[in-house]
Design a protein around this motif. Sequence first.
Motif, mmCIF file in Angstrom:
data_model
loop_
_atom_site.group_PDB
_atom_site.id
_atom_site.type_symbol
_atom_site.label_atom_id
_atom_site.label_comp_id
_atom_site.label_asym_id
_atom_site.label_seq_id
_atom_site.Cartn_x
_atom_site.Cartn_y
_atom_site.Cartn_z
ATOM 1 N N VAL A 266 -6.916 -2.094 -5.790
ATOM 2 C CA VAL A 266 -6.895 -1.118 -4.700
ATOM 3 C C VAL A 266 -7.578 -1.671 -3.459
ATOM 4 C CG1 VAL A 266 -7.628 1.185 -3.962
ATOM 5 C CG2 VAL A 266 -6.772 0.828 -6.295
ATOM 6 N N ASP A 267 -8.713 -2.303 -3.622
ATOM 7 C CA ASP A 267 -9.412 -2.870 -2.464
ATOM 8 C C ASP A 267 -8.568 -3.966 -1.806
ATOM 9 O OD1 ASP A 267 -11.524 -1.188 -2.821
ATOM 10 O OD2 ASP A 267 -12.811 -2.663 -3.828
ATOM 11 N N ALA A 268 -7.942 -4.790 -2.630
ATOM 12 C CA ALA A 268 -7.082 -5.849 -2.073
ATOM 13 C C ALA A 268 -5.892 -5.230 -1.345
ATOM 14 C CB ALA A 268 -6.605 -6.774 -3.184
ATOM 15 N N PHE A 269 -5.324 -4.173 -1.907
ATOM 16 C CA PHE A 269 -4.209 -3.482 -1.261
ATOM 17 C C PHE A 269 -4.637 -2.921 0.092
ATOM 18 C CE2 PHE A 269 -1.912 0.450 -0.338
ATOM 19 C CZ PHE A 269 -0.588 0.028 -0.400
ATOM 20 N N ASP A 270 -5.798 -2.276 0.140
ATOM 21 C CA ASP A 270 -6.296 -1.714 1.398
ATOM 22 C C ASP A 270 -6.537 -2.813 2.426
ATOM 23 O OD1 ASP A 270 -6.192 0.805 0.293
ATOM 24 O OD2 ASP A 270 -8.344 0.898 -0.167
ATOM 25 N N ALA A 271 -7.093 -3.938 1.975
ATOM 26 C CA ALA A 271 -7.331 -5.063 2.898
ATOM 27 C C ALA A 271 -6.009 -5.620 3.422
ATOM 28 C CB ALA A 271 -8.129 -6.151 2.185
ATOM 29 N N MET A 272 -5.003 -5.673 2.545
ATOM 30 C CA MET A 272 -3.680 -6.152 2.954
ATOM 31 C C MET A 272 -3.070 -5.223 3.995
ATOM 32 S SD MET A 272 -0.186 -6.459 0.701
ATOM 33 C CE MET A 272 0.084 -4.689 0.812
ATOM 34 N N ILE A 273 -3.145 -3.908 3.753
ATOM 35 C CA ILE A 273 -2.586 -2.945 4.705
ATOM 36 C C ILE A 273 -3.267 -3.088 6.058
ATOM 37 C CG2 ILE A 273 -2.460 -0.483 5.275
ATOM 38 C CD1 ILE A 273 -0.313 -1.266 3.334
ATOM 39 N N GLU A 274 -4.582 -3.244 6.057
ATOM 40 C CA GLU A 274 -5.303 -3.381 7.323
ATOM 41 C C GLU A 274 -4.913 -4.675 8.032
ATOM 42 O OE1 GLU A 274 -7.621 -2.199 10.441
ATOM 43 O OE2 GLU A 274 -6.872 -1.076 8.702
ATOM 44 N N LYS A 275 -4.711 -5.721 7.272
ATOM 45 C CA LYS A 275 -4.289 -6.997 7.861
ATOM 46 C C LYS A 275 -2.907 -6.866 8.487
ATOM 47 C CE LYS A 275 -4.140 -11.954 6.763
ATOM 48 N NZ LYS A 275 -5.180 -12.329 7.750
ATOM 49 N N TYR A 297 2.637 3.784 -1.428
ATOM 50 C CA TYR A 297 2.465 2.760 -2.464
ATOM 51 C C TYR A 297 1.054 2.682 -3.036
ATOM 52 C CZ TYR A 297 7.145 1.255 -1.352
ATOM 53 O OH TYR A 297 8.502 1.226 -1.187
ATOM 54 N N ARG A 298 0.066 3.237 -2.370
ATOM 55 C CA ARG A 298 -1.300 3.161 -2.894
ATOM 56 C C ARG A 298 -1.430 3.854 -4.251
ATOM 57 N NH1 ARG A 298 -6.742 4.983 -2.328
ATOM 58 N NH2 ARG A 298 -8.153 3.260 -1.696
ATOM 59 N N PRO A 299 -0.796 5.016 -4.467
ATOM 60 C CA PRO A 299 -0.884 5.614 -5.802
ATOM 61 C C PRO A 299 -0.341 4.710 -6.908
ATOM 62 C CG PRO A 299 -0.122 7.236 -4.213
ATOM 63 C CD PRO A 299 -0.125 5.918 -3.500
ATOM 64 N N ARG A 300 0.712 3.950 -6.616
ATOM 65 C CA ARG A 300 1.240 3.016 -7.625
ATOM 66 C C ARG A 300 0.244 1.900 -7.902
ATOM 67 N NH1 ARG A 300 7.327 1.462 -6.017
ATOM 68 N NH2 ARG A 300 6.884 -0.044 -7.692
ATOM 69 N N VAL A 301 -0.449 1.452 -6.858
ATOM 70 C CA VAL A 301 -1.473 0.420 -7.045
ATOM 71 C C VAL A 301 -2.642 0.984 -7.837
ATOM 72 C CG1 VAL A 301 -3.099 -1.091 -5.848
ATOM 73 C CG2 VAL A 301 -0.781 -0.828 -4.966
ATOM 74 N N GLN A 302 -3.012 2.235 -7.547
ATOM 75 C CA GLN A 302 -4.090 2.863 -8.305
ATOM 76 C C GLN A 302 -3.720 2.981 -9.784
ATOM 77 O OE1 GLN A 302 -4.286 6.400 -5.812
ATOM 78 N NE2 GLN A 302 -6.350 5.842 -5.092
ATOM 79 N N ALA A 303 -2.471 3.324 -10.060
ATOM 80 C CA ALA A 303 -2.024 3.421 -11.453
ATOM 81 C C ALA A 303 -2.068 2.061 -12.137
ATOM 82 C CB ALA A 303 -0.609 4.001 -11.506
ATOM 83 N N ALA A 304 -1.655 1.021 -11.395
ATOM 84 C CA ALA A 304 -1.720 -0.336 -11.945
ATOM 85 C C ALA A 304 -3.164 -0.740 -12.210
ATOM 86 C CB ALA A 304 -1.054 -1.318 -10.984
ATOM 87 N N GLU A 305 -4.065 -0.343 -11.318
ATOM 88 C CA GLU A 305 -5.487 -0.643 -11.491
ATOM 89 C C GLU A 305 -6.040 0.067 -12.721
ATOM 90 O OE1 GLU A 305 -9.074 -2.181 -11.132
ATOM 91 O OE2 GLU A 305 -7.653 -2.623 -9.520
ATOM 92 N N ALA A 306 -5.649 1.317 -12.879
ATOM 93 C CA ALA A 306 -6.174 2.095 -14.001
ATOM 94 C C ALA A 306 -5.801 1.467 -15.342
ATOM 95 C CB ALA A 306 -5.655 3.531 -13.923
ATOM 96 N N LEU A 315 4.946 -5.298 -8.836
ATOM 97 C CA LEU A 315 6.145 -4.535 -8.514
ATOM 98 C C LEU A 315 5.901 -3.602 -7.326
ATOM 99 C CD1 LEU A 315 9.052 -4.221 -9.565
ATOM 100 C CD2 LEU A 315 8.240 -2.274 -10.924
ATOM 101 N N ALA A 316 4.739 -3.006 -7.262
ATOM 102 C CA ALA A 316 4.415 -2.131 -6.129
ATOM 103 C C ALA A 316 4.365 -2.934 -4.833
ATOM 104 C CB ALA A 316 3.078 -1.430 -6.378
ATOM 105 N N LEU A 317 3.760 -4.115 -4.886
ATOM 106 C CA LEU A 317 3.710 -4.956 -3.684
ATOM 107 C C LEU A 317 5.117 -5.373 -3.262
ATOM 108 C CD1 LEU A 317 0.652 -7.310 -4.409
ATOM 109 C CD2 LEU A 317 0.718 -5.239 -3.018
ATOM 110 N N ARG A 318 5.935 -5.756 -4.228
ATOM 111 C CA ARG A 318 7.305 -6.170 -3.880
ATOM 112 C C ARG A 318 8.064 -5.036 -3.199
ATOM 113 N NH1 ARG A 318 12.257 -6.137 -7.920
ATOM 114 N NH2 ARG A 318 11.944 -3.957 -7.319
#
Length: 806
Positions: A266-275, A297-306, A315-318
Amino acid sequence: MAYRKRILLIFMIALLAMSAAVVSAIGEDDTDTPPGDDNVAPDATVEIANDEGGPVVLTGEVTYTNPFFTTGVSQPLIILEDQAGFVDRNEYFLFPQESQVLGQITSNFYESPFTYSVALPIEPQGSLRDVDHDGEEDTGVMVFAVAYWSNTFGDPLLEERDMYGGGWSGAYASTRTSSNPDLRGEYVGGKVLIYAPDDQQGFPSGFGADGKLFTEDDPIVPVPQGYTVVNMDTDPFTFDRSREQTLDLYEPETAAVSDFSGMDYVDAFDAMIEKFRKEYAFSEYYGLDWDQLSATYRPRVQAAEASRDAYLFALALRDLLWEIPDGHVSMSLDLLIEDFQNETAGGLGIAIRELDDGRVIVNYLVPGTPATDAGMQLGTEIIAIDGVPIDEVLTNTFVWAHQTLATPDALRLQQLRYATRFPMGTTVDVTFKNPGEDEQTVSMETVPERDSFSFSSFNNGVTGLELPVEFEILPSGYGVVSIYSFSDDEYLTVQLWERMIRTFKASEVNGIIIDMRNNGGGSGFLADQMAAYFFTEPIVVGNSGVYNEDYGDFYFDERGEDLLYLPPEELIYDGPVAVIVSPACFSACEFFSYDFTLRDADNTAIVGFYPTGGLGGGVEDFYMPEGISIRFTVSRAISPDGSIHIEGQGVAPTVRVPVTEETLFSDGDPVLEAAQEALLEISRGVVIDGGTLSFGATFGTISATASVQPDTAVQYSVVLPAGAVVNFFVGDEEGTRDTILSIYDESGVQLLADNDDAEAGGPSSALTELSIGDSDIPVIVEMRLKEGQEPGNLTLTIEAVPENSQ
């Protein structure tokens, strides 16, 4: 886009255009300073660290993280870089070749960090600059940085093109420079090497109140004769005279790779979005809403993290990245490769293409597959798949090859490619119509064939073993050169390119065809400079802007303009050129092709079925968890008039080859043939079809008269009879107009013979005693005026007599 161009874009646009470094200011007691000498105390001295007589050897380390740093580099250099450009604030300063002391790379350049060593000459040949601002004209000192460069052009030393037009280094140098565009590459730290020819010279011991070096408020101290290393990271500066010294070279923060791999998902996803939100070059152009994309897409990343599921994370990133219609935006797909293989494993044994008339037909068949078993043929029209009209099928087809989705044409071609791929074990109902037959629907089960998938690939026919530049001379007299990459060995690429130019000029080719149909890009700077060999004047071909943290926006700078620097005059070709393009021409390939749209339109053609791929910017890679790397566009490329010119559009052909059954099933190369025809039209000017001349059933004489204008040719189709000896004559009634007679094969492309003087120095043209042989020969005979002649009537006369009558 290769890394050095990336540095050029970031640092020249931030006007580090090969910029350098600045240091912190230092004040000094100026009481009793003589008038006119305000910044030099009469008893000023310099404290020397380790006075061993001055350095004789410099060593250091170069650490790089940017993944493009070594791309295309075969001649990396460490040099003493003359800093007179920075002293003068001359952003176009060219390091004199005599000043360029070459170092030795002492470890593996392709592994970071690498090390170097520079043995200093007894007396360097750099540029002297008086930097003590005492109001007197002094000999001055030489100022050097140690810097990394790559040699691409000419001899082993750097020239204007290697220096990107000049200036001073803003990356991978012993100096550090500001990224603030307002500071124009000012020093902010690092080390310089100075050389004083005597002990009467002064040098700054700090930056002064304005924070800039080599300005009038600098505190000045005398320096000893010889070499001294000045450390600008101390206050005041440290002056070191050790015999052996270490000067490491700095990778700027803006060039270093962003690494989020150590974060959770999730943190990496947030950093990517900000970038992306700040640095992605085309958010507004594509109307991207980063808040909405994050929310989706953040909820999908959160689910993957969980569940700590790397597959779901990938898959969420793609799926997020595939929403961005930019072919440069991509990711490593290692975690998803099994999905790709499963979804494309099964085929029917066909590849399909869409014609200009809207029909979708089979253009490739694999023997012994469901398609051939069902009776399909080349040219079979596909009507529907599983009852869905083919147009709807194509529109809804998922495409894995995201790089090829930037233009409507490229997307459609990939949809045509993927529409006939299915998982194994799939039963597919295909409705089709063979030529001259009724429509029918046949159920087919997929088989494990990949031949049809490979055939429809954009890279079909490319082995990967090609040299970056390959060339040949066609029987028609045209030179053809293919450029397969701008990211291969850059020095080799230029050597092959220049060999091509020399060979074609020496052979006096009729024109040059540049085949760009399979070129994935690379260095945009290299691409521009290779195009420059076809221009007679240096021109600006565009500019690029990147996000600047100090500005909080994208910044474009005049010093960052993309300029064509001319090669030596003997390597310039100014004759007719045709550039062949395709959707597999990406990025730097497109900038190269675009440059030719700025060339003389009467002497240049862009030829192809479709435009180029539409990838119009420079890229950066960064790292995410699970070994995923992501690439995105960070430089916004624009045309000389400031408009976005390639992204999502590509470079369109000026000569479009129709997509028809004739061109798809041609035994030859219809695009190459069209390029030759385009060059022929360029060289001939206007061509008028005069019709057909016939000898009838017997030998004899035939003639035709036509009014001919300057820059206009009149052509006649003629079948030369077997067993004849034929004479051709062109002239005017007055016998005053200078003419040219040419004979081409029946295609009108290949020149068979020509003449412009029936008699030495005479105006008429003739070709005589041509023996025809045992078979009739169809030819095209052309007559035209020489340049500068007045319009008038010309007469073509052709005599054919039996060979045995001679």
